[in-house]
Write an enzyme that holds these catalytic residues in place. Sequence first.
Site, PDB file in Angstrom:
ATOM      1  CB  SER A 141      -0.858  -0.002   1.283  1.00  0.00           C
ATOM      2  OG  SER A 141      -1.354   1.287   1.553  1.00  0.00           O
ATOM      3  CE1 TYR A 154      -3.969  -1.855   5.224  1.00  0.00           C
ATOM      4  CE2 TYR A 154      -2.812   0.128   4.567  1.00  0.00           C
ATOM      5  CZ  TYR A 154      -3.583  -0.961   4.242  1.00  0.00           C
ATOM      6  OH  TYR A 154      -3.977  -1.164   2.934  1.00  0.00           O
TER       7      TYR A 154
HETATM    8  N1  LIG Z   1      -8.625  -0.394  -1.310  1.00  0.00           N
HETATM    9  C1  LIG Z   1      -7.519   0.318  -1.281  1.00  0.00           C
HETATM   10  O1  LIG Z   1      -7.547   1.542  -1.473  1.00  0.00           O
HETATM   11  C2  LIG Z   1      -6.202  -0.354  -1.043  1.00  0.00           C
HETATM   12  C3  LIG Z   1      -5.045   0.399  -1.259  1.00  0.00           C
HETATM   13  C4  LIG Z   1      -3.809  -0.199  -1.035  1.00  0.00           C
HETATM   14  C5  LIG Z   1      -3.741  -1.514  -0.622  1.00  0.00           C
HETATM   15  N2  LIG Z   1      -4.892  -2.221  -0.418  1.00  0.00           N
HETATM   16  C6  LIG Z   1      -4.752  -3.607  -0.006  1.00  0.00           C
HETATM   17  O2  LIG Z   1      -5.406  -4.420  -0.951  1.00  0.00           O
HETATM   18  C7  LIG Z   1      -5.753  -5.659  -0.343  1.00  0.00           C
HETATM   19  C8  LIG Z   1      -7.195  -5.975  -0.688  1.00  0.00           C
HETATM   20  O3  LIG Z   1      -8.014  -4.966  -0.117  1.00  0.00           O
HETATM   21  P1  LIG Z   1      -9.419  -4.512  -0.730  1.00  0.00           P
HETATM   22  O4  LIG Z   1      -9.374  -3.050  -0.864  1.00  0.00           O
HETATM   23  O5  LIG Z   1      -9.761  -5.359  -1.879  1.00  0.00           O
HETATM   24  O6  LIG Z   1     -10.338  -4.795   0.545  1.00  0.00           O
HETATM   25  P2  LIG Z   1     -11.595  -5.751   0.778  1.00  0.00           P
HETATM   26  O7  LIG Z   1     -11.966  -5.550   2.195  1.00  0.00           O
HETATM   27  O8  LIG Z   1     -12.604  -5.520  -0.288  1.00  0.00           O
HETATM   28  O9  LIG Z   1     -10.983  -7.213   0.569  1.00  0.00           O
HETATM   29  C9  LIG Z   1     -10.105  -7.781   1.523  1.00  0.00           C
HETATM   30  C10 LIG Z   1     -10.433  -9.244   1.653  1.00  0.00           C
HETATM   31  O10 LIG Z   1      -9.507  -9.826   2.579  1.00  0.00           O
HETATM   32  C11 LIG Z   1     -10.235 -10.738   3.366  1.00  0.00           C
HETATM   33  N3  LIG Z   1      -9.592 -10.997   4.653  1.00  0.00           N
HETATM   34  C12 LIG Z   1      -9.498 -10.171   5.715  1.00  0.00           C
HETATM   35  N4  LIG Z   1      -8.878 -10.794   6.722  1.00  0.00           N
HETATM   36  C13 LIG Z   1      -8.567 -12.042   6.295  1.00  0.00           C
HETATM   37  C14 LIG Z   1      -7.930 -13.150   6.874  1.00  0.00           C
HETATM   38  N5  LIG Z   1      -7.496 -13.119   8.140  1.00  0.00           N
HETATM   39  N6  LIG Z   1      -7.774 -14.273   6.137  1.00  0.00           N
HETATM   40  C15 LIG Z   1      -8.234 -14.317   4.861  1.00  0.00           C
HETATM   41  N7  LIG Z   1      -8.870 -13.306   4.259  1.00  0.00           N
HETATM   42  C16 LIG Z   1      -9.022 -12.166   4.959  1.00  0.00           C
HETATM   43  C17 LIG Z   1     -11.598 -10.084   3.564  1.00  0.00           C
HETATM   44  O11 LIG Z   1     -12.578 -11.019   3.968  1.00  0.00           O
HETATM   45  C18 LIG Z   1     -11.845  -9.493   2.190  1.00  0.00           C
HETATM   46  O12 LIG Z   1     -12.538 -10.399   1.363  1.00  0.00           O
HETATM   47  C19 LIG Z   1      -5.488  -5.487   1.146  1.00  0.00           C
HETATM   48  O13 LIG Z   1      -4.251  -6.095   1.467  1.00  0.00           O
HETATM   49  C20 LIG Z   1      -5.393  -3.986   1.305  1.00  0.00           C
HETATM   50  O14 LIG Z   1      -4.602  -3.623   2.400  1.00  0.00           O
HETATM   51  C21 LIG Z   1      -6.117  -1.672  -0.631  1.00  0.00           C
END
Ligand SMILES: NC(=O)c1ccc[n+]([C@@H]2O[C@H](COP(=O)([O-])OP(=O)(O)OC[C@H]3O[C@@H](n4cnc5c(N)ncnc54)[C@H](O)[C@@H]3O)[C@@H](O)[C@H]2O)c1
Length: 279
Positions: A141, A154
């Site tokens: 991120s 985080y």
């Molecule tokens: N959305 C953003 O702006 C953004 C930016 C940078 C990085 N990210 C990263 O992208 C990745 C995906 O995030 P997203 O935005 O799609 O969020 P999201 O919440 O839509 O998806 C995250 C998924 O991870 C699953 N999860 C959470 N804890 C878990 C565990 N202990 N074991 C297995 N699965 C688990 C959740 O159930 C969910 O389905 C994450 O690592 C997040 O930190 C997101």
Amino acid sequence: MSDRRNGDVAVVTGAASGIGAATARLLADRGWRVVLADVQGEQVEELAWRIGPAARALRVDVAREEDVSAAVDLAVEAFGRLDLMFANAGVFGAYGPVHTADMAAVDTTWAINLRGVFLSMKHAARVMRPRGSGVIVATTSPAAVVGGVGNHAYSAAKAGILGLMRSVAGELRPHGIRVNAVMPGPTATPMNADLATGDATAIERTVELLKSRTDGKRPAFAEDIAEAVAFLASPAAEMITAHTLVVDGGFTAIPGDSRWTKGENAAGGAIFEAGRRAT
Ligand SMILES: NC(=O)c1ccc[n+]([C@@H]2O[C@H](COP(=O)([O-])OP(=O)(O)OC[C@H]3O[C@@H](n4cnc5c(N)ncnc54)[C@H](O)[C@@H]3O)[C@@H](O)[C@H]2O)c1
């Protein structure tokens, strides 16, 4: 891009939602077979059902070694091998000022966001090394490199992923395994919708709210990140390892509120030409 991979096999963690779900769908559309791993078991079952015979689902808590190991074993049992581990599951996790941090929440954030990625790399390497090939991609991120866009736990976990990725990439290079990270900018996913509005389904409102962080331009969608992961997993990226692919529309490089990047300081004379301050 029509990069059809003829049955290559991926494990996607965090596949129930957002970036993981979009990546699983994109890979399946392009001929991959996918194991959908997520702590939201029902949701991954449903997505696997919609994708069809090219998908399997497993309830996985990425912080638990036996769960991650089982997801990798399922890929090998169901589809014969593992070509891509997308270590993507994550939570925003602990929040609040450092001096009042709830250390149980901090530990949980690290267990999911960093230990989970470590375990994903460990078990992917277990089955990729004997075959001498494979790709691992982890989701980091901007919070890894910019202060103030994620909470402390985080940010630390996401920065940890970068060190881990480079370290493991070095070890696995002689074994034909590439290890990279993808760094999504603000992305309109349920995670961000929940953070921005308190409603994980309010994606359209989130797109509008995120524009304030992306200079009025659209934020990324999960599909933008999926494309980057598919590229890193493709033969076109054969020379790319130990790399962080930033997919943020310039978010980390060009702060949206910077007067400098908008040229607004030019009239003030703060211009240097050939080493001489312009007047
Ligand atoms: N959305 C953003 O702006 C953004 C930016 C940078 C990085 N990210 C990263 O992208 C990745 C995906 O995030 P997203 O935005 O799609 O969020 P999201 O919440 O839509 O998806 C995250 C998924 O991870 C699953 N999860 C959470 N804890 C878990 C565990 N202990 N074991 C297995 N699965 C688990 C959740 O159930 C969910 O389905 C994450 O690592 C997040 O930190 C997101």
